[in-house]
Design an enzyme around this catalytic site. Structure first.
Site, PDB file in Angstrom:
ATOM      1  N   ARG A  38       0.797  -1.159   0.196  1.00  0.00           N
ATOM      2  CA  ARG A  38      -0.014   0.054   0.027  1.00  0.00           C
ATOM      3  C   ARG A  38       0.700   1.325  -0.021  1.00  0.00           C
ATOM      4  NH1 ARG A  38      -3.436   3.146   3.559  1.00  0.00           N
ATOM      5  NH2 ARG A  38      -5.709   3.439   2.665  1.00  0.00           N
ATOM      6  N   ILE A  64      -7.755   8.101  -0.465  1.00  0.00           N
ATOM      7  CA  ILE A  64      -7.678   6.575  -0.887  1.00  0.00           C
ATOM      8  C   ILE A  64      -8.369   6.002   0.492  1.00  0.00           C
ATOM      9  CG2 ILE A  64      -5.201   6.772   0.449  1.00  0.00           C
ATOM     10  CD1 ILE A  64      -4.688   4.051  -0.990  1.00  0.00           C
ATOM     11  N   SER A  65      -9.226   5.047   0.104  1.00  0.00           N
ATOM     12  CA  SER A  65      -9.964   4.628   1.185  1.00  0.00           C
ATOM     13  C   SER A  65      -9.286   4.079   2.244  1.00  0.00           C
ATOM     14  CB  SER A  65     -11.157   3.707   0.627  1.00  0.00           C
ATOM     15  OG  SER A  65     -11.792   4.325  -0.330  1.00  0.00           O
ATOM     16  N   GLN A  66      -9.967   4.022   3.288  1.00  0.00           N
ATOM     17  CA  GLN A  66      -9.504   3.248   4.732  1.00  0.00           C
ATOM     18  C   GLN A  66      -9.352   1.751   4.303  1.00  0.00           C
ATOM     19  OE1 GLN A  66     -12.512   3.481   7.695  1.00  0.00           O
ATOM     20  NE2 GLN A  66     -11.506   2.056   8.838  1.00  0.00           N
ATOM     21  N   PRO A  67      -8.308   1.022   4.812  1.00  0.00           N
ATOM     22  CA  PRO A  67      -7.739  -0.464   4.274  1.00  0.00           C
ATOM     23  C   PRO A  67      -8.794  -1.192   4.620  1.00  0.00           C
ATOM     24  CG  PRO A  67      -5.770   0.865   5.619  1.00  0.00           C
ATOM     25  CD  PRO A  67      -7.023   1.809   5.696  1.00  0.00           C
TER      26      PRO A  67
END
Ligand code: SAH
Length: 219
Positions: A38, A64-67
């Protein structure tokens, strides 16, 4: 600055959490998250936060979205090797990279509206050695007809409704994952295209950046 060892420990903790709470129950999907770095998709000044479980800004007002959100969406999409997947909203390219690793030798077609982000994503994907993603500067609220039909479609920006273009460009029994709702809150929807029409199910409440374009919130 965090050491490689610290990153690895944080990443392993996330993966253990997803396994334990059955957020991800496919070995193949877990393997992809383990493999794809990531950190290759995060702007340099934010790299120390890469495995913290919250969204991060990637510039141009986008995130970028939360994992864990990427994990939930990938499991709901459940792509299979050999498939062709359309992503709407390339952003950093990270979600596309995860899917590409799972579908190889299949491909991911991903569309982005912001030309600078499309260029950054291409570069991120190249540096992460991912070759089965094609990035297009295109209004994905209209799908991407040139490469249709798709086995699955994933939308990573908040849409007012499921665009008819996505449904038309999806194969029968194909799956769409998309956050649908208002500008402030959405439900993550999993829709299956059956011969009788779309069968939808809600996966809970989320907040995404808005989908723009013809079938989005603003042109
Ligand atoms: N999937 C991304 C996160 C995306 S954030 C990642 O893994 O990093 C949502 C992205 O959708 C933003 O980059 C935004 O510019 C883009 N977007 C918004 N409307 C769009 C549209 N109509 N077509 C394509 N991209 C769009």
């Amino acid at each position: 600055m965090k050491s490689k060892q610290q990153f690895l420990e944080q990443k392993n903790r996330l993966l253990e959490y997803w396994k334990k709470f059955k957020i991800i129950n496919s070995k193949n999907i877990l393997k992809a998250f383990r493999k794809i770095p990531r950190e290759a998709f995060i702007p340099e000044p934010l790299k120390s936060q890469v495995y913290e479980d919250h969204p991060l800004p990637i510039g141009y007002g986008q995130t970028i979205s939360q994992p864990t959100t990427v994990a939930i969406m990938t499991q709901a999409l459940n792509p299979k090797p050999g498939e062709k997947v359309l992503e709407v909203g390339t952003g950093s390219g990270y979600q596309a990279a995860i899917i590409a690793e799972i579908v190889k030798p299949g491909v991911v077609i991903t569309t982005e509206l912001v030309s600078e982000l499309a260029a950054i994503a291409k570069n991120n994907l190249y540096r992460a050695n991912i070759r089965n993603v094609k990035v297009f500067l295109h209004d994905g609220s209209l799908g991407f007809k040139k490469e249709a039909p798709y086995d699955r479609i994933i939308v990573t920006a908040a849409a007012p409704r499921i665009s008819q273009h996505w449904v038309e460009q999806l194969k029968t029994n194909g799956v769409i994952i998309a956050p649908i709702g208002s500008l402030t809150e959405q439900e993550l929807i999993r829709a299956v295209k059956t011969k009788q029409g779309l069968k939808t199910q809600s996966l809970g409440d989320f907040v995404f950046v808005p989908l723009k374009g013809k079938e989005g919130w603003f042109e």
